[in-house]
Design a protein around this motif. Structure first.
Motif, mmCIF file in Angstrom:
data_model
loop_
_atom_site.group_PDB
_atom_site.id
_atom_site.type_symbol
_atom_site.label_atom_id
_atom_site.label_comp_id
_atom_site.label_asym_id
_atom_site.label_seq_id
_atom_site.Cartn_x
_atom_site.Cartn_y
_atom_site.Cartn_z
ATOM 1 N N LEU A 47 12.173 -6.878 -8.941
ATOM 2 C CA LEU A 47 11.792 -7.921 -7.994
ATOM 3 C C LEU A 47 10.311 -8.262 -8.130
ATOM 4 C CD1 LEU A 47 13.569 -6.939 -4.645
ATOM 5 C CD2 LEU A 47 14.067 -8.904 -6.103
ATOM 6 N N PRO A 48 9.962 -9.526 -8.065
ATOM 7 C CA PRO A 48 8.551 -9.908 -8.090
ATOM 8 C C PRO A 48 7.803 -9.282 -6.913
ATOM 9 C CG PRO A 48 9.946 -11.814 -8.468
ATOM 10 C CD PRO A 48 10.852 -10.701 -8.049
ATOM 11 N N THR A 49 6.553 -8.959 -7.126
ATOM 12 C CA THR A 49 5.743 -8.313 -6.092
ATOM 13 C C THR A 49 5.687 -9.133 -4.805
ATOM 14 O OG1 THR A 49 4.390 -7.213 -7.753
ATOM 15 C CG2 THR A 49 3.447 -7.421 -5.562
ATOM 16 N N LEU A 78 4.735 2.780 -10.901
ATOM 17 C CA LEU A 78 4.008 3.567 -9.907
ATOM 18 C C LEU A 78 2.978 2.744 -9.146
ATOM 19 C CD1 LEU A 78 3.448 6.252 -8.542
ATOM 20 C CD2 LEU A 78 1.895 6.813 -10.428
ATOM 21 N N ASP A 79 2.157 1.976 -9.833
ATOM 22 C CA ASP A 79 1.123 1.197 -9.142
ATOM 23 C C ASP A 79 1.744 0.189 -8.174
ATOM 24 O OD1 ASP A 79 -0.830 2.578 -10.498
ATOM 25 O OD2 ASP A 79 -1.101 1.053 -12.046
ATOM 26 N N MET A 80 2.813 -0.448 -8.611
ATOM 27 C CA MET A 80 3.515 -1.398 -7.759
ATOM 28 C C MET A 80 4.126 -0.680 -6.560
ATOM 29 S SD MET A 80 6.796 -3.805 -8.791
ATOM 30 C CE MET A 80 5.953 -4.447 -10.235
ATOM 31 N N LEU A 81 4.694 0.483 -6.799
ATOM 32 C CA LEU A 81 5.320 1.258 -5.731
ATOM 33 C C LEU A 81 4.296 1.655 -4.671
ATOM 34 C CD1 LEU A 81 7.735 2.863 -4.578
ATOM 35 C CD2 LEU A 81 7.104 4.731 -6.136
ATOM 36 N N LEU A 82 3.147 2.150 -5.099
ATOM 37 C CA LEU A 82 2.098 2.535 -4.153
ATOM 38 C C LEU A 82 1.627 1.336 -3.338
ATOM 39 C CD1 LEU A 82 -0.001 4.934 -6.423
ATOM 40 C CD2 LEU A 82 1.514 5.586 -4.550
ATOM 41 N N GLU A 83 1.567 0.189 -3.993
ATOM 42 C CA GLU A 83 1.160 -1.042 -3.299
ATOM 43 C C GLU A 83 2.183 -1.404 -2.214
ATOM 44 O OE1 GLU A 83 0.010 -5.700 -4.419
ATOM 45 O OE2 GLU A 83 0.438 -4.234 -6.010
ATOM 46 N N PHE A 84 3.460 -1.251 -2.520
ATOM 47 C CA PHE A 84 4.506 -1.563 -1.544
ATOM 48 C C PHE A 84 4.466 -0.596 -0.361
ATOM 49 C CE2 PHE A 84 7.284 -3.360 -5.197
ATOM 50 C CZ PHE A 84 6.610 -4.566 -5.126
ATOM 51 N N ILE A 85 4.269 0.687 -0.650
ATOM 52 C CA ILE A 85 4.227 1.684 0.431
ATOM 53 C C ILE A 85 3.072 1.379 1.375
ATOM 54 C CG2 ILE A 85 3.890 4.127 0.983
ATOM 55 C CD1 ILE A 85 5.130 4.731 -1.815
ATOM 56 N N ILE A 120 -0.848 11.513 -9.116
ATOM 57 C CA ILE A 120 0.341 10.921 -8.503
ATOM 58 C C ILE A 120 0.469 11.367 -7.048
ATOM 59 C CG2 ILE A 120 2.870 10.867 -8.561
ATOM 60 C CD1 ILE A 120 2.655 11.171 -11.634
ATOM 61 N N ALA A 121 0.305 12.673 -6.807
ATOM 62 C CA ALA A 121 0.438 13.199 -5.439
ATOM 63 C C ALA A 121 -0.636 12.624 -4.526
ATOM 64 C CB ALA A 121 0.357 14.724 -5.469
ATOM 65 N N GLU A 122 -1.851 12.500 -5.039
ATOM 66 C CA GLU A 122 -2.939 11.932 -4.242
ATOM 67 C C GLU A 122 -2.649 10.474 -3.900
ATOM 68 O OE1 GLU A 122 -7.823 11.566 -4.362
ATOM 69 O OE2 GLU A 122 -6.706 11.730 -6.241
ATOM 70 N N GLY A 123 -2.091 9.743 -4.861
ATOM 71 C CA GLY A 123 -1.747 8.344 -4.611
ATOM 72 C C GLY A 123 -0.719 8.199 -3.507
ATOM 73 N N PHE A 124 0.295 9.046 -3.522
ATOM 74 C CA PHE A 124 1.307 9.001 -2.474
ATOM 75 C C PHE A 124 0.713 9.379 -1.126
ATOM 76 C CE2 PHE A 124 4.849 9.618 -5.734
ATOM 77 C CZ PHE A 124 5.298 8.320 -5.590
ATOM 78 N N SER A 125 -0.144 10.393 -1.116
ATOM 79 C CA SER A 125 -0.737 10.851 0.133
ATOM 80 C C SER A 125 -1.589 9.753 0.769
ATOM 81 C CB SER A 125 -1.582 12.101 -0.115
ATOM 82 O OG SER A 125 -2.115 12.597 1.084
ATOM 83 N N LYS A 126 -2.374 9.065 -0.026
ATOM 84 C CA LYS A 126 -3.229 8.005 0.489
ATOM 85 C C LYS A 126 -2.445 6.762 0.896
ATOM 86 C CE LYS A 126 -7.493 9.280 -1.972
ATOM 87 N NZ LYS A 126 -8.502 8.840 -2.970
ATOM 88 N N SER A 127 -1.286 6.559 0.282
ATOM 89 C CA SER A 127 -0.504 5.345 0.560
ATOM 90 C C SER A 127 0.158 5.368 1.927
ATOM 91 C CB SER A 127 0.570 5.165 -0.515
ATOM 92 O OG SER A 127 1.590 6.144 -0.369
ATOM 93 N N GLY A 128 0.322 6.572 2.494
ATOM 94 C CA GLY A 128 1.007 6.686 3.782
ATOM 95 C C GLY A 128 2.484 6.983 3.651
ATOM 96 N N LEU A 129 2.930 7.446 2.469
ATOM 97 C CA LEU A 129 4.331 7.783 2.250
ATOM 98 C C LEU A 129 4.792 8.848 3.238
ATOM 99 C CD1 LEU A 129 6.773 7.359 0.269
ATOM 100 C CD2 LEU A 129 5.935 9.381 -0.951
ATOM 101 N N SER A 130 5.974 8.645 3.817
ATOM 102 C CA SER A 130 6.496 9.583 4.807
ATOM 103 C C SER A 130 7.297 10.710 4.179
ATOM 104 C CB SER A 130 7.387 8.847 5.809
ATOM 105 O OG SER A 130 6.688 7.788 6.420
#
Length: 425
Positions: A47-49, A78-85, A120-130
Motif C-alpha cells: 500500500l502507498p504510504t 522497516l522504515d515505513m513500518l516505524l513511520e506508520f506506528i 531495530i529494538a530501539e526504533g520500535f521502542s521510540k515509535s510507541g509500539l505496544s
C-alpha cells in the motif's frame, strides 16, 4: 486497569474497535502454511504510504482503539513500518502491534548482529509500539527453520531477546498451530488417527512448545488457530501437501497437510490447548483466553452454537494490500466503501462463525459479555444461568489478564502476580 476508552465502548454496547492493515504481502519465508510464502505465484503489492496513513487517520477519527500492521513480512519495510506506528500513536490509537517471521535474527554469529538488533529494538521502542510478535512454528529448531526456509533463527532469537528486553520491548512467541508444533511426528500426518491418540499427541506438543519458549527467554506467548480450509483440494492432495490454493481475502492460509485439519481434529486441538495452558500460566504470559477455547471446543467438538459470535464487520475490520479495500475480516471477500464511525454507529448484532481465526474470535469471546450487558442484559443473564462454567472461566481469564498487565508488551512480567495461577484450572 481497563482503559477508560474501552469502558466507554462497553457502555455503548460495543467492543473496542480493532483494525488490521495488511500493508504489504511481500515475504521472504517459505512457510508451507501460508499462501504468501516467497514461492507463491501471487501478485505482490504494498500500500502507498499516503493511503495507509489516511486509513490510520480514519480509524483514529472513527473511534478505533487498536491497530495491527501485518504482511507478508512487515519488517521488509522497516522504515515505513516505524513511520506508520508513530503516525498511529500520534493520531490517538492506543494499542499498535506488529510482528515478524524472524528473518532479522539470522546471522547471529556476524559481528554486526547485536548492533543491528539494538537498532531495530530501539526504533520500535521510540515509535510507541505496544506489542511485537515473533512467529515460532515448532518446539524443534530444525523443523521451525525448515518450515520458514530461514536458517539460524533460533540461535538468533535467543541472542536477540535480551536486547529487545533492554529496550523495554517484550516480544511474544506467536505459534501458528500446525502438525509440527511439538516437532515433526509422522503419527500426526496419518489419516483416521484415533481421537484419543491425536489429542494426547497435541497436548504433549503444546507442552513442548511452551517449555521451548521459556528456554529461549520469551516471557509472553500467543497462538494462531489453524488457518485451513475444507473447501479446496482433494483428500489425496491434502495428505500429500500438494494443494495450497488460498480462498481467503487475507492470504495467510493454505490447504497444505501441515496446517489442514478436519473439524473433528480442530475440536481436539482446542481441547488439548485448553487443558495445557493452565500448566504454564504461572511462568508465561499466555495471551490465548481459555473462555475462547472453551467456546471453540463446544462448537467444533460438541456441535453446539457459539455463545458469542465474531465481531468482524461490526467492531473489527481488515484492509488488504492489493487495492486497499476494507473488509469485515480477513476471511470474507465482501468490502466496504469506508470505515464506520464506531462512536456513532448503532449497535449491530453479531452472528458470524464461519472461521476460527483468533485475531477476531478471541476478543469477541473475551469482551462480548461486557457489550451484551448494556444491550441485552436479560439475554446475558439467561446465558449465565445456562452456561455458568463459561462465565467462571471468563472471570478467571480476566483476573489472569490483569496479572499480566493486560499484555502490555512494554512491561516485564510480574511473577509474583503470576504465581497465583500455579494451580491451573
Amino acid at each position: 486497569m481497563i482503559p477508560f476508552q474501552a469502558m466507554k465502548s462497553f457502555f455503548k454496547g460495543r467492543i473496542p474497535g480493532q483494525l488490521i492493515i495488511q500493508f504489504s504481502n511481500q515475504c521472504n519465508a517459505a512457510c508451507p502454511q501460508c499462501g504468501m510464502r516467497r514461492s507463491a505465484a501471487i501478485d505482490r503489492n504494498t500500500l502507498p504510504t499516503d493511503q495507509t496513513k489516511q486509513l490510520i487517520d480514519s480509524a483514529a477519527e472513527n473511534g478505533f482503539q487498536a491497530l495491527s500492521l501485518t504482511g507478508g513480512e512487515p519488517l521488509l519495510h522497516l522504515d515505513m513500518l516505524l513511520e506508520f506506528i508513530n503516525h498511529a500513536r500520534q493520531a490517538g490509537i492506543s494499542h499498535v502491534r506488529t510482528g515478524t517471521n524472524g528473518y532479522i535474527f539470522q546471522g547471529s554469529d556476524k559481528p554486526d548482529f547485536e548492533k543491528r538488533i539494538h537498532r531495530i529494538a530501539e526504533g520500535f521502542s521510540k515509535s510507541g509500539l505496544s506489542s511485537f510478535w515473533i512467529s515460532l512454528d515448532s518446539a524443534n529448531p530444525e523443523d521451525h527453520e525448515t518450515m520458514r526456509g530461514l536458517k539460524g533463527l533460533i540461535k538468533g532469537i535467543e541472542k536477540g531477546l535480551p536486547i529487545f528486553h533492554a529496550h523495554n520491548i517484550y516480544p511474544s512467541a506467536n505459534l501458528g498451530i500446525n502438525r509440527n508444533t511439538g516437532g515433526s511426528n509422522p503419527l500426526l500426518y496419518q489419516e483416521g488417527l484415533e481421537s484419543e491418540v491425536f489429542f494426547e499427541l497435541f497436548k504433549e506438543a503444546f507442552r513442548k512448545f511452551y517449555k521451548f519458549t521459556l528456554d529461549l527467554g520469551f516471557t509472553t506467548t500467543s497462538a494462531c488457530y489453524p488457518m485451513s480450509h475444507e473447501e479446496e483440494g482433494t483428500e489425496e492432495e491434502h495428505a500429500q501437501g500438494e494443494s495450497s490454493h488460498d480462498i481467503s481475502t487475507y492470504g495467510a492460509t493454505s490447504t497444505d497437510r501441515v496446517i489442514h485439519f478436519s473439524p473433528r481434529e480442530k475440536g481436539l486441538i482446542f481441547q488439548a490447548l485448553y487443558e495445557t495452558i493452565p500448566e504454564f500460566r504461572s511462568r508465561l504470559r499466555i495471551f490465548t483466553p481459555l473462555c475462547s477455547l472453551y467456546n471453540l471446543v463446544r462448537q467444533y467438538r460438541d456441535g453446539m452454537e457459539s455463545l458469542y459470535s465474531c465481531h468482524g464487520g461490526i467492531n473489527f475490520f481488515f484492509v488488504e494490500c492489493g487495492q486497499g479495500k476494507i473488509h469485515p475480516c480477513g476471511y470474507l471477500s465482501e468490502s466496504l466503501s469506508e470505515l464506520p464511525n464506531l462512536q456513532k454507529r448503532p449497535h449491530t448484532k453479531s452472528d458470524c462463525n464461519q472461521c476460527e481465526w483468533e485475531c477476531f474470535r478471541d476478543p469477541s469471546d473475551l469482551m462480548g459479555p461486557f457489550a451484551e450487558f448494556f444491550t441485552s442484559p436479560f439475554k446475558l443473564f439467561g446465558k449465565l444461568m445456562n452456561n455458568p462454567k463459561y462465565y467462571n472461566i471468563l472471570r478467571k481469564d480476566l483476573h489472569y489478564y490483569r496479572a499480566c498487565n493486560y499484555f502490555d508488551g512494554k512491561l516485564p512480567p510480574d511473577y509474583t502476580k503470576l504465581q497465583k495461577f500455579s494451580k491451573g484450572l
